[in-house]
Design an enzyme around this catalytic site. Structure first.
Site, PDB file in Angstrom:
ATOM      1  N   GLU A 140      59.314 -83.116   5.896  1.00  0.00           N
ATOM      2  CA  GLU A 140      60.538 -83.886   5.681  1.00  0.00           C
ATOM      3  C   GLU A 140      61.452 -83.223   4.650  1.00  0.00           C
ATOM      4  OE1 GLU A 140      61.730 -86.494   7.309  1.00  0.00           O
ATOM      5  OE2 GLU A 140      59.990 -86.723   8.625  1.00  0.00           O
ATOM      6  N   HIS A 291      42.897 -88.656  -3.078  1.00  0.00           N
ATOM      7  CA  HIS A 291      41.507 -88.222  -3.091  1.00  0.00           C
ATOM      8  C   HIS A 291      41.387 -86.717  -3.273  1.00  0.00           C
ATOM      9  CE1 HIS A 291      37.498 -87.146  -1.526  1.00  0.00           C
ATOM     10  NE2 HIS A 291      37.160 -88.249  -2.181  1.00  0.00           N
ATOM     11  N   LYS A 332      35.464 -88.335 -11.524  1.00  0.00           N
ATOM     12  CA  LYS A 332      36.763 -87.753 -11.183  1.00  0.00           C
ATOM     13  C   LYS A 332      37.770 -87.913 -12.321  1.00  0.00           C
ATOM     14  CE  LYS A 332      35.844 -88.572  -6.295  1.00  0.00           C
ATOM     15  NZ  LYS A 332      36.172 -89.374  -5.097  1.00  0.00           N
TER      16      LYS A 332
END
Length: 393
Positions: A140, A291, A332
């Site tokens: 885009e 993620h 994480k």
């Protein structure tokens, strides 16, 4: 004549329930207070008041603080690791120049929206070090260099738009001709890439493709033009899941043979985190981009700083809805970190976050010299990681 009412004691149970005695609030307790417009119109002061306004306004203020900490950290803030193998990283000047490596992730709808201009500002001035987006978040950007996206309405009927060849993204409209222009632009580039694959043995990863397209678009309004110019890697592990994938599909019939290698990018992306001395994550939206960045930071036992902006809730167990503390449980985000999630729609929130952090510093001159070496500073001492990352750009 109205008889006088006799006073009676308040029922003891009601008094005990309603008139519970409070403990003294701690001396450092923050008092809830918003912006006083009687003092004039000062947008920076207004946004600063969010911190003490409560609810998501406070989370916005905490996110501002987290980004400021992310940007302020230097390796010189930490004691020298006695096990440090890189002699250069023992030098005070090198340590003072080594910054947090900032990972920026966003979903495709944000490139379609006006947030694109905020994202472009960050990469144009080398304020982030690694970018992750979905396929739509890549294509885009290029399409908007070829033709416009227009404002519509959420209530516009899909069947009526389909008959007119107009696609709806929320309350934005994209004429289908835009994608035809995209095909005309990209097909010769795919031809050239295939020829280089055959004649030079070029192994095309998603990040190499995006780097090449950023070069080819040669347009200063493009996010990926500036990523190309500033050598900022852009990872998109699902690059085929969008119009780019459609073009690669059509190309496989017109001129078959182009191969896209995602495994090399996986190694490069993970090494961006593994060999960084400190990392920060700014993630708009959820799903794959969230993620992919978090999982790369798992490889170094978690990011040191994190700001999430999205509207998702955690009750369905989705990755998008997960609060930062869930990422801590996976390794994480580091256990000692102070991550922030702002529950809000990014077109409302993110330009204001940029205004209060990156843009405020830039226009105050605090980012002077950043264009000369922000990426080098963030990656100092990266060793094999820098080599792996550079090979993917």
């Amino acid at each position: 004549h109205i008889p006088c009412a006799m006073s009676t004691p308040i029922p003891a149970a009601a008094a005990e329930a309603v008139l519970v005695k409070s403990e003294q609030m701690p001396e450092d307790s923050v008092i809830i207070k918003g912006y006083d417009f009687n003092k004039g119109l000062n947008y920076s002061a207004l946004l600063s008041s969010y911190l003490t306004s409560g609810f998501q306004a406070t989370n916005f203020g905490l996110a501002v603080q987290e980004i400021r900490r992310m940007r302020a950290w230097r390796l010189s803030d930490e004691p020298v690791d006695p096990n440090e193998q890189d002699e250069a990283l023992r030098e005070p000047a090198v340590r003072a120049a080594t910054k947090t490596k900032i990972f920026l992730g966003y979903t495709s709808n944000l490139i379609s929206s006006g947030v694109r201009e905020s994202l472009r500002f960050l990469v144009q001035h080398r304020m982030v070090d690694v970018v992750v987006s979905s396929a739509g978040g890549v294509e885009e950007d290029f399409i908007k260099c070829l033709a416009h996206t227009y404002l519509g309405d959420f209530a516009m009927k899909g069947s009526a738009l389909r008959k007119k060849g107009i696609n709806r993204i929320g309350n934005m409209l994209v004429p289908n001709d835009n994608y035809c222009k995209f095909e005309d632009w990209i097909m010769p580039i795919l031809d050239a890439m295939l020829e280089e694959q055959k004649s030079q043995g070029t192994l095309w990863t998603p990040s190499k493709i995006i780097h090449r397209l950023g070069k080819e678009i040669n347009h200063e309004e493009s996010v990926y033009y500036w990523c190309y110019k500033n050598n900022i890697p852009v990872y998109s592990p699902a690059l085929t899941d969008g119009s780019l994938g459609d073009m690669i599909y059509f190309h496989s019939y017109k001129n078959p043979g182009l191969v896209v290698d995602i495994a090399s990018d996986l190694r490069a992306m993970n090494n961006e985190a593994v060999y960084a001395k400190h990392t920060g994550m700014i993630i708009l939206g959820g799903g794959l981009v969230k993620h992919h960045i978090c999982n790369a930071n798992l490889m170094r036992n978690g990011a040191d700083f994190a700001v999430f902006v999205n509207t998702a809730q955690e009750f369905d167990g989705s990755d998008a809805g997960a609060r930062p503390d869930e990422a801590v449980s996976w390794g994480k985000i580091r256990m000692e970190a102070r991550p922030v999630k702002v529950y809000g729609e990014a077109t409302l929130v993110f330009p204001l976050l940029v205004a209060e952090t990156f843009a405020k510093d830039f226009h105050a001159g605090a980012d002077a010299g950043a264009d000369a070496g922000a990426r080098a500073g963030a990656g100092a001492g990266a060793g094999a990681g820098a080599g792996a990352g550079a090979g993917s750009k």
